[in-house]
Design an enzyme around this catalytic site. Structure first.
Site, short mmCIF file in Angstrom:
data_model
loop_
_atom_site.label_atom_id
_atom_site.label_comp_id
_atom_site.label_asym_id
_atom_site.label_seq_id
_atom_site.Cartn_x
_atom_site.Cartn_y
_atom_site.Cartn_z
N ASP A 45 -42.04 -19.86 -20.40
CA ASP A 45 -41.02 -18.85 -21.19
C ASP A 45 -41.04 -19.27 -22.67
OD1 ASP A 45 -40.39 -17.68 -18.98
OD2 ASP A 45 -38.57 -18.39 -18.88
N LYS A 125 -27.18 -15.24 -19.30
CA LYS A 125 -28.36 -14.68 -18.99
C LYS A 125 -29.02 -15.21 -17.95
CE LYS A 125 -32.66 -12.64 -21.09
NZ LYS A 125 -33.63 -13.23 -20.33
N CYS A 424 -47.19 -53.59 -0.43
CA CYS A 424 -46.14 -53.54 -1.66
C CYS A 424 -46.66 -54.01 -3.05
CB CYS A 424 -45.16 -54.60 -1.17
SG CYS A 424 -43.73 -54.57 -2.53
#
Length: 708
Positions: A45, A125, A424
């Site tokens: 956006d 909005k 690990c």
């Protein structure tokens, strides 16, 4: 009118010449077409907004070169289409990005109508898709997208899948309700879980999810969306009386009527619409909503300001793209697209193996983001993440950035699978993969030094003189295999270590002896129970009062503690079972296992206090901060001068409050010391109560003096 605003407007894209302009128009048109069709835009956006503003600036300077394909002045950037005509044009909104631009816009509206606007409506909005829902005699018969503003796409197949948009209204009226269809954060997560389980690619973000879902037909699965109404208007068949009311009601009255019909609106949210009269009041409300944004269960990308009275709206009129009586104040982007470069695997002090995303640096909401959380391996698999992916990264407020999903349609084929560790990463031992969060089979022993150092830290047992270097010495000498061993150390053992003289040995033993009497909240925190921290440890200790009651509590009893849900309660119970030998060692070493001033809950789960009115058991005693969210900032003075920030948080919670690190609309009280800075500024704008350290000390005087 103040010129302060939540964020300065992002710079418009720079377009130097006609060739750059043509390329920008083509890029914007492609992005808009994808955005309004499926939500899968090639630009986020913020990037689209900057590009559109750059195009508009170039066109203003070179009006003779305006392209017919330009998105400027067109609903949906001119990209959307539809074949169902709207009863009244369904327009977009123009944007402003600063307080100065907002003031200029409100003044322009008043000049246009020739009088001051009596009242403005201010509302969130919502970041979704605009739709028109047509009701005939109270029954939902058609659902239409915005399209190009004059006609939209029929998506009536989605009726029945949208929360907040009832099949039948409370009254048998014929009316068109307009609003936004979106996915809440919870719905988005659930949608991606269901979608990937059926072999689909995850949605990049909630808007993408709503756009794809709203248009989807004949899917083998169903996901929910939510509707928020923001307007209503008459249709053919609407009664004359109702039609007149809809045309004359102020916007605020209109929306109250829509809510009374059973349609979901923003009225019952933390960002409920308000009517205000001045630009200063509007800006203050914008800042309030911006401060709440991170805590909302749905996305917003701005605040909408509208002239509330129907007469003012009619006098202001509308353009071809947007009404002149409404504007969107855009907030800074909290999500952007960047590249997933790598995944790091880190082992925590409890042995949990946590993945962390390494990102191509991107600026979001005023800070540069280079890492993001990935939660666990199952999360990576579910989101189908790959190295080299363009990913949607979300950040809001103080929340750790997170990857929402890969932007699948931007894949090039060069992306690579993420390799999970087989042993690990810290010690090379095996990995327990039986739960979503993987863990070294050695558990806390994998990071013994880190675990003991954490337990001895200032906010836990506070053993002065026991730093990491000293802990390493003790572990390597075989004197310490867990935190309980600290309490059995002898003077002779310590004197046998390098750089341990008589004075340092005696000081360390004295500090360990002092730590033996720390309150239960500190001891519990020192255990490092997964899913808890300092604040949660204090709540647990004050609720149960003694370790024996905590250990006897099942998941249901633990859920009586504020902030503990079903999942966390189960984890805490399992952790306490695993830690049972260590807790027994601490008890045997004489470590305190009670919380000063706390009273254990009675059988049945009531809280501590005096007898209830009906004699059924204890009731809680009132405390000065009960139900209050308290933020402490700046340097403390007076009676609080020597308290650390953690001790201040302990004081807040002993007095019944909930400590918080950031100011928001939910903050009840700010304790502002010297140099309070931005948190004080934000509290003043939100109208939050502010007290000095001395005033706060007087407020909680009965709880002072219990610090450890």
């Amino acid at each position: 009118m103040t010129t302060t605003s939540p964020a300065a407007p992002a710079a418009a894209a720079s377009i130097a010449d006609s060739a750059a302009y043509a390329e920008a128009v083509e890029t914007a048109s492609r992005a808009a077409a994808a955005y309004y069709a499926t939500g899968e835009s090639t630009l986020d956006d913020d990037a689209y907004d900057r590009l559109a503003r750059g195009i508009a600036a170039f066109e203003e300077a070179h009006p003779e070169e305006v392209s017919a394909s330009s998105p400027t002045g067109k609903v949906a950037g001119g990209a959307a289409v539809g074949d169902v005509p709207h009863t009244v044009p369904m327009l977009s909104l123009d944007n402003v990005f600063s307080a100065e631009q907002l003031v200029s816009w409100t003044a322009s509206v008043e000049r246009r109508i020739g009088r001051p606007v009596e009242q403005w409506s201010v509302e969130p909005k919502l970041d979704g898709l605009a739709v028109a829902a047509r009701y005939e005699e109270g029954r939902l018969v058609r659902l239409i997208t915005r399209g190009d503003g004059t006609a939209g796409e029929d998506v009536s197949h989605a009726i029945g899948t949208i929360t907040g948009l009832p099949d039948r209204l409370a009254e048998p009226v014929t009316i068109e309700v307009r609003g936004e269809v979106l996915m809440t954060n919870e719905q988005f997560e659930q949608a991606n879980t269901v979608r990937t389980a059926h072999g689909g690619a995850p949605f990049a973000n909630p808007r993408n999810g709503a756009a794809g879902t709203l248009r989807a037909r004949d899917r083998a699965y169903r996901v929910e969306m939510t509707f928020f109404g923001y307007g209503a208007l008459p249709m053919a068949g609407t009664g004359a009386d109702l039609a007149d009311q809809l045309a004359q009601w102020p916007h605020s009255t209109l929306m109250s009527h829509v809510a009374s019909l059973g349609v979901h609106t923003a009225e019952d949210t933390a960002v409920a619409p308000r009517t205000l009269t001045t630009a200063d009041e509007i800006m203050a409300r914008i800042e309030e909503i911006a401060a709440l944004r991170a805590d909302l269960p749905f996305g917003i990308d701005g605040i909408v300001i509208k002239a509330d009275r129907a007469a003012d709206q009619a006098a202001a009129g509308s353009g071809s793209r947007a009404p002149r009586w409404a504007i969107a104040y855009k907030l800074p982007a909290v999500e952007k697209v960047t590249v997933l470069l790598d995944v790091e695997w880190n082992v925590g002090r409890t042995g949990t193996i946590a993945p962390r995303a390494v990102l191509e640096p991107v600026e979001i909401d005023g800070s540069t983001v280079t890492y993001a959380t990935l939660h666990n391996p199952a999360d990576i698999t579910r989101r189908d993440l790959r190295l080299g992916d363009r990913v949607m990264v979300h950040k809001a407020g103080d929340i750790i950035p997170r990857i929402e999903a890969p932007v699948v349609h931007l894949r090039t084929g060069e992306e690579k699978a993420i390799v999970f560790p087989e042993v690990c990463p810290q010690c090379g031992s095996g990995i327990d993969t039986s739960e979503q969060r993987w863990r070294c089979v050695r558990g806390r022993d994998c990071r013994l030094v880190a675990s003991v150092s954490y337990a001895a830290g200032r906010d836990q047992l506070d053993i002065e003189g026991l730093g990491d270097t000293r802990v390493v010495q003790l572990v390597e000498a075989g004197l310490v295999s867990d935190v309980a061993d600290l309490f059995t150390l002898t003077r002779e053992q310590l004197l046998g270590l390098e750089r341990m003289g008589e004075t340092s040995t005696d000081n360390l033993l004295a500090a360990i002896e002092t730590a033996r009497s720390r309150p239960l909240s500190r001891v519990f925190c020192a255990l490092g129970v997964r899913g808890t921290g300092r604040s949660m440890s204090r709540r647990i200790a004050r609720h149960f009062a003694a370790m024996e009651h905590i250990r006897a509590a099942g998941p249901d009893a633990l859920q009586q503690v504020d902030g503990i849900g079903v999942e966390k309660a189960t984890v805490v119970v399992a952790e306490l079972e695993e830690l049972a030998p260590l807790i027994d060692k601490l008890i045997a070493a004489g470590v305190n296992m009670t919380e000063p001033g706390a009273v254990p809950p009675p059988v049945g789960g009531d809280t501590d206090g005096g007898e209830s009115a009906d004699g059924s058991g204890p009731v809680p005693e009132a405390r000065p901060l009960d139900g209050m969210a308290v933020v402490v900032t700046g340097a403390m003075t007076g009676p609080l001068e020597k308290l650390s920030r953690n001790q201040m948080n302990e004081l807040v919670e002993r007095a019944g409050g909930r400590s918080s690190s950031s100011v928001s609309g939910r903050t009840s009280l700010l304790v502002a010391g010297e140099g309070a800075g931005s948190k004080r500024d934000k509290a003043e704008k939100l109208g939050t109560r502010i007290v000095s350290p001395e005033e706060f000390a007087g407020l909680v005087s009965g709880f002072l003096g219990e610090e450890s």
